[in-house]
Write a protein that holds these residues in place. Structure first.
Motif, PDB file in Angstrom:
ATOM      1  N   LEU A 105       0.825  -1.198   0.000  1.00  0.00           N
ATOM      2  CA  LEU A 105       0.000   0.000   0.000  1.00  0.00           C
ATOM      3  C   LEU A 105       0.865   1.255   0.000  1.00  0.00           C
ATOM      4  O   LEU A 105       2.062   1.205   0.302  1.00  0.00           O
ATOM      5  N   VAL A 106       0.250   2.382  -0.316  1.00  0.00           N
ATOM      6  CA  VAL A 106       0.957   3.663  -0.363  1.00  0.00           C
ATOM      7  C   VAL A 106       0.115   4.709   0.350  1.00  0.00           C
ATOM      8  O   VAL A 106      -1.114   4.753   0.183  1.00  0.00           O
ATOM      9  N   ARG A 107       0.764   5.527   1.151  1.00  0.00           N
ATOM     10  CA  ARG A 107       0.090   6.678   1.746  1.00  0.00           C
ATOM     11  C   ARG A 107       0.901   7.940   1.454  1.00  0.00           C
ATOM     12  O   ARG A 107       2.119   7.921   1.477  1.00  0.00           O
ATOM     13  N   GLY A 108       0.216   9.012   1.151  1.00  0.00           N
ATOM     14  CA  GLY A 108       0.878  10.267   0.867  1.00  0.00           C
ATOM     15  C   GLY A 108       1.102  11.061   2.143  1.00  0.00           C
ATOM     16  O   GLY A 108       0.230  11.105   3.024  1.00  0.00           O
ATOM     17  N   GLU A 109       2.269  11.692   2.265  1.00  0.00           N
ATOM     18  CA  GLU A 109       2.566  12.563   3.395  1.00  0.00           C
ATOM     19  C   GLU A 109       3.237  13.834   2.894  1.00  0.00           C
ATOM     20  O   GLU A 109       3.896  13.840   1.848  1.00  0.00           O
ATOM     21  N   GLN A 110       3.084  14.888   3.665  1.00  0.00           N
ATOM     22  CA  GLN A 110       3.739  16.164   3.393  1.00  0.00           C
ATOM     23  C   GLN A 110       4.796  16.378   4.473  1.00  0.00           C
ATOM     24  O   GLN A 110       4.469  16.500   5.645  1.00  0.00           O
ATOM     25  N   TRP A 111       6.057  16.410   4.072  1.00  0.00           N
ATOM     26  CA  TRP A 111       7.152  16.576   5.030  1.00  0.00           C
ATOM     27  C   TRP A 111       7.730  17.986   4.941  1.00  0.00           C
ATOM     28  O   TRP A 111       8.057  18.463   3.839  1.00  0.00           O
ATOM     29  N   ALA A 112       7.855  18.629   6.097  1.00  0.00           N
ATOM     30  CA  ALA A 112       8.512  19.928   6.155  1.00  0.00           C
ATOM     31  C   ALA A 112      10.021  19.718   6.040  1.00  0.00           C
ATOM     32  O   ALA A 112      10.596  18.974   6.844  1.00  0.00           O
ATOM     33  N   PRO A 113      10.690  20.333   5.069  1.00  0.00           N
ATOM     34  CA  PRO A 113      12.133  20.110   4.903  1.00  0.00           C
ATOM     35  C   PRO A 113      12.936  20.412   6.153  1.00  0.00           C
ATOM     36  O   PRO A 113      13.881  19.690   6.476  1.00  0.00           O
ATOM     37  N   GLU A 114      12.580  21.490   6.873  1.00  0.00           N
ATOM     38  CA  GLU A 114      13.361  21.858   8.056  1.00  0.00           C
ATOM     39  C   GLU A 114      13.197  20.853   9.191  1.00  0.00           C
ATOM     40  O   GLU A 114      13.992  20.840  10.134  1.00  0.00           O
ATOM     41  N   ALA A 115      12.191  19.981   9.095  1.00  0.00           N
ATOM     42  CA  ALA A 115      11.985  18.941  10.101  1.00  0.00           C
ATOM     43  C   ALA A 115      12.420  17.574   9.578  1.00  0.00           C
ATOM     44  O   ALA A 115      12.028  16.548  10.118  1.00  0.00           O
ATOM     45  N   PRO A 150      -6.128  -4.574  -3.592  1.00  0.00           N
ATOM     46  CA  PRO A 150      -5.282  -3.440  -3.215  1.00  0.00           C
ATOM     47  C   PRO A 150      -3.892  -3.525  -3.850  1.00  0.00           C
ATOM     48  O   PRO A 150      -3.297  -4.597  -3.955  1.00  0.00           O
ATOM     49  N   GLY A 151      -3.403  -2.385  -4.311  1.00  0.00           N
ATOM     50  CA  GLY A 151      -2.068  -2.322  -4.882  1.00  0.00           C
ATOM     51  C   GLY A 151      -2.002  -2.598  -6.369  1.00  0.00           C
ATOM     52  O   GLY A 151      -0.914  -2.647  -6.941  1.00  0.00           O
ATOM     53  N   LEU A 152      -3.151  -2.725  -7.028  1.00  0.00           N
ATOM     54  CA  LEU A 152      -3.160  -3.091  -8.443  1.00  0.00           C
ATOM     55  C   LEU A 152      -2.518  -2.017  -9.328  1.00  0.00           C
ATOM     56  O   LEU A 152      -2.076  -2.303 -10.435  1.00  0.00           O
ATOM     57  N   GLU A 153      -2.406  -0.794  -8.807  1.00  0.00           N
ATOM     58  CA  GLU A 153      -1.792   0.274  -9.610  1.00  0.00           C
ATOM     59  C   GLU A 153      -0.341  -0.027  -9.953  1.00  0.00           C
ATOM     60  O   GLU A 153       0.208   0.508 -10.929  1.00  0.00           O
ATOM     61  N   ALA A 154       0.307  -0.905  -9.191  1.00  0.00           N
ATOM     62  CA  ALA A 154       1.691  -1.279  -9.495  1.00  0.00           C
ATOM     63  C   ALA A 154       1.801  -2.036 -10.811  1.00  0.00           C
ATOM     64  O   ALA A 154       2.896  -2.177 -11.359  1.00  0.00           O
ATOM     65  N   LEU A 155       0.670  -2.502 -11.346  1.00  0.00           N
ATOM     66  CA  LEU A 155       0.686  -3.195 -12.640  1.00  0.00           C
ATOM     67  C   LEU A 155       1.215  -2.285 -13.746  1.00  0.00           C
ATOM     68  O   LEU A 155       1.777  -2.762 -14.746  1.00  0.00           O
ATOM     69  N   ASP A 156       1.078  -0.979 -13.562  1.00  0.00           N
ATOM     70  CA  ASP A 156       1.529  -0.029 -14.581  1.00  0.00           C
ATOM     71  C   ASP A 156       3.026  -0.129 -14.836  1.00  0.00           C
ATOM     72  O   ASP A 156       3.492   0.219 -15.927  1.00  0.00           O
ATOM     73  N   GLU A 157       3.790  -0.590 -13.841  1.00  0.00           N
ATOM     74  CA  GLU A 157       5.245  -0.683 -13.973  1.00  0.00           C
ATOM     75  C   GLU A 157       5.712  -2.109 -14.223  1.00  0.00           C
ATOM     76  O   GLU A 157       6.914  -2.360 -14.311  1.00  0.00           O
ATOM     77  N   ALA A 158       4.798  -3.069 -14.338  1.00  0.00           N
ATOM     78  CA  ALA A 158       5.172  -4.475 -14.506  1.00  0.00           C
ATOM     79  C   ALA A 158       5.499  -4.788 -15.959  1.00  0.00           C
ATOM     80  O   ALA A 158       5.048  -4.118 -16.890  1.00  0.00           O
ATOM     81  N   ASP A 159       6.293  -5.833 -16.150  1.00  0.00           N
ATOM     82  CA  ASP A 159       6.652  -6.314 -17.481  1.00  0.00           C
ATOM     83  C   ASP A 159       5.861  -7.554 -17.877  1.00  0.00           C
ATOM     84  O   ASP A 159       5.741  -7.861 -19.068  1.00  0.00           O
ATOM     85  N   ALA A 160       5.373  -8.301 -16.890  1.00  0.00           N
ATOM     86  CA  ALA A 160       4.644  -9.539 -17.157  1.00  0.00           C
ATOM     87  C   ALA A 160       3.631  -9.747 -16.043  1.00  0.00           C
ATOM     88  O   ALA A 160       3.774  -9.208 -14.940  1.00  0.00           O
ATOM     89  N   LEU A 161       2.623 -10.560 -16.322  1.00  0.00           N
ATOM     90  CA  LEU A 161       1.522 -10.759 -15.379  1.00  0.00           C
ATOM     91  C   LEU A 161       1.169 -12.232 -15.293  1.00  0.00           C
ATOM     92  O   LEU A 161       0.988 -12.899 -16.314  1.00  0.00           O
ATOM     93  N   LEU A 162       1.081 -12.745 -14.067  1.00  0.00           N
ATOM     94  CA  LEU A 162       0.595 -14.105 -13.802  1.00  0.00           C
ATOM     95  C   LEU A 162      -0.730 -13.963 -13.062  1.00  0.00           C
ATOM     96  O   LEU A 162      -0.800 -13.291 -12.030  1.00  0.00           O
ATOM     97  N   ILE A 163      -1.764 -14.625 -13.575  1.00  0.00           N
ATOM     98  CA  ILE A 163      -3.112 -14.446 -13.038  1.00  0.00           C
ATOM     99  C   ILE A 163      -3.619 -15.736 -12.415  1.00  0.00           C
ATOM    100  O   ILE A 163      -3.619 -16.798 -13.039  1.00  0.00           O
ATOM    101  N   SER A 164      -4.068 -15.626 -11.162  1.00  0.00           N
ATOM    102  CA  SER A 164      -4.807 -16.694 -10.492  1.00  0.00           C
ATOM    103  C   SER A 164      -6.001 -16.036  -9.808  1.00  0.00           C
ATOM    104  O   SER A 164      -5.971 -15.722  -8.622  1.00  0.00           O
ATOM    105  N   VAL A 165      -7.020 -15.778 -10.590  1.00  0.00           N
ATOM    106  CA  VAL A 165      -8.205 -15.031 -10.144  1.00  0.00           C
ATOM    107  C   VAL A 165      -9.438 -15.825 -10.539  1.00  0.00           C
ATOM    108  O   VAL A 165      -9.457 -16.470 -11.594  1.00  0.00           O
TER     109      VAL A 165
END
Length: 575
Positions: free
Chosen positions: A70-80, A371-386
């Protein structure tokens, strides 16, 4: 900012009489003053926050040992925020490690430079090399930092593990030190180090020259108390670690991931700016780069999230030149044949040498979520068991787009009816793909024979000529589960295996297909839990995956050897 102060030096430091008009000289002076104050105010009150995507892994359900990425977005203050560069030494006893450091160092230098310019504190931590920097301003600056009054009790010590790791099996065997050198290269390298007057077992003297150190802004330290004190004095809560080696120093040093995470810092690993000490001749007998991937998985599951350097540099994630592995996504969302357990084990045993494997599991609470299916955009091959899943329209479109690019696709068992429902329409917002079997596999699934009927498998006519079956043997193989009804196949398929049942026509059981988009597909109706227990099926599936990606197919003998090595090593791994 120092250059602005330099400009101010020769100018007057007071106003002229308040009732006299400002001269052009005074006007310029105060314009510069206001500019300096504006810059300093920006530094004081915070530069533009950094938007980062933190990747982490969460168990699909408690106790499954399967994880959603999974991925979560955060905003980091550079000075911290601080960047710690760990053990990017000028030399090493492993010459392959030296080569990888040389390759990654310029990228780390760029990363540090951009962060520094944004206001992030940069700390260089080449352990055991402080003597080389005893008069360096970045080292003497550390002496000016008051000792923190809130030092964690173990901050000066190495950390082998934290409580969150207790339930995990450590993913690689590094007990022999992790050197992956060619023996002749290693011997020659050790001789060269000795001739240079360096200790061949510990030749590092300083940080590699490719990474710049800003004398006016940076810090140099290898001590947990000092680095913690720097963080506390500057009110730093966020820390990024880069450097080597992930499975040893990056995790274990007093300033490493474990210590910082367990003591409350918001710490992340830059996963593409690191490397492991792992030898492919050690368990689990995967490529060096897969070893690094396994350690990163461990970090994301039990220690802290990760980021990638492209989030700061605005390009693409760094990848070592020698890492040529196709990125294989394994999509698992079925509840009939336990592939959520068999496929990971298969992948660990047989794919880690040649593939970068990522698993994407269906949700345990919603049949329509993966969840996480968006990583398929960077994949080269796909194995399916659905099996029979309706997905959000955007997710199914992502699958469609991947396949339409002509990329390799592999399917087992229920993948023939992966995205179709039986006699029902999808709920609002969800989509199905009833033609998936015909369009992607060239198949014709219409159900299966009874579960109590035992079938056999034979090589199809002409199948023995196919590369996938080279060195393959049916001796002793007994397929598990029911026989699928798959005939007739589409024109252009090449049938490899047929399933036989007394009194019934033969059914194709494994075949290849060149799709309309030009991509290679391999499908087998095998894949029952009992099939995975047999080396013949492992050899078939592994060869099908390799073939689809244009790689040489492993033989049955290769598969048996790998299974034996893996099983022997698994028993020795520590928790």
């Amino acid at each position: 900012m120092s250059h602005l102060r330099h400009v101010l030096t020769p100018l007057p430091t007071t106003f002229s009489h308040p009732h006299k008009s400002l001269t052009m000289r005074n006007f310029k002076y105060w314009a510069i003053v206001l500019l300096v104050l504006a810059v300093e105010s920006r530094a004081t009150w915070g530069a533009e926050p950094m938007a980062l995507d933190l990747r982490f892994q969460q168990e699909t359900s408690e106790g499954t040992h399967r994880f959603h990425r999974l991925v979560r977005g955060e905003q980091w203050a550079p000075e911290a925020t601080a960047l710690i560069i760990c053990d990017m030494w000028d030399s090493h006893h492993c010459v392959n490690a030296v080569r990888r450091v040389a390759e990654i160092a310029p990228r780390i230098d760029r990363f540090a430079s951009v962060l520094r310019d944004r206001g992030v504190t940069v700390i260089h931590a080449p352990s055991e090399c402080m003597e080389a920097y005893k008069t360096h301003p970045a080292r003497t600056r550390v002496a000016q930092v008051p000792k923190s009054k809130s030092l964690p009790s173990e901050i000066a010590n190495w950390c082998d593990r934290i409580p969150a790791e207790e339930a995990a099996v450590y993913p690689v065997d590094q007990s022999a030190g992790g050197e992956d050198d060619d023996p002749e290269d290693h011997q020659q390298w050790a001789a060269r180090l000795a001739a240079m007057g360096r200790n061949p077992k510990a030749p590092w003297l300083k940080q590699c020259e490719a990474i710049g150190i800003d004398e006016k802004l940076d810090y140099i330290s290898d001590r947990g108390e000092e680095i913690w004190s720097i963080l506390e004095q500057k009110h730093i809560t966020n820390v990024v670690l880069v450097g080597v080696h992930t499975n040893m120093c990056v995790l274990g040093r007093p300033f490493g991931l474990r210590r910082l995470a367990s003591n409350g810092k918001n710490v992340v690993l830059a996963r593409d700016l690191t490397d492991t000490m792992y030898d492919p001749n050690a368990w689990p007998y995967v490529s060096h780069f897969t070893g690094t991937d396994l350690i990163i998985d461990h970090v994301e599951r039990y220690v802290c999230p990760t980021i990638s350097s492209d989030q700061v540099l605005g390009d693409r994630e760094f990848r070592f030149a020698a890492d040529l592995r196709p990125r294989l996504m394994v999509l698992v969302a079925e509840d009939e044949y336990q592939t959520e357990m068999t496929l990971p084990q298969f992948a660990y045993q047989h794919l880690g040498q040649h593939f970068a494997v990522q698993f994407c599991f269906g949700s345990d609470s919603s049949r329509s979520e993966i969840p996480g299916l968006e990583a398929l955009d960077e994949a080269d091959a796909l194995l399916i068991s659905v099996r029979r899943r309706a997905l959000p329209a955007s997710d199914l479109q992502r699958v469609r787009d991947f396949i339409a690019k002509g990329k390799p696709v592999v399917g087992i068992r229920t993948a023939s009816h992966a995205f179709s429902l039986r006699d029902q329409q999808p709920e609002a917002g969800l989509a199905v793909w009833p033609e998936f079997d015909a369009q992607v596999w060239g198949g014709n699934y219409t159900g299966h024979f009874g579960n109590n009927l035992k079938s056999t498998v034979a090589v199809a006519a002409g199948g023995e000529q196919e590369a996938i079956l080279a060195g393959w043997s049916l001796e002793g193989f007994q397929p598990g589960g029911s026989l699928y009804k798959t005939a007739p196949l589409a024109a252009g398929t090449r049938n490899l295996l047929v399933g036989k049942l007394a009194g019934e026509p033969e059914q194709p059981a494994a075949w290849t297909f060149i799709r309309g988009d030009g991509g290679r597909s391999f499908y087998t109706s095998l894949g029952h839990v009992d099939d995975f227990a047999q080396p013949q099926f492992a050899a078939l599936l592994s060869a099908g995956i390799h073939w689809s990606c244009g790689l040489a197919c492993p033989s049955l003998a290769d598969i048996k050897t790998q299974r034996e090595k893996y099983a022997a090593g698994t028993g020795k791994q520590r928790k």
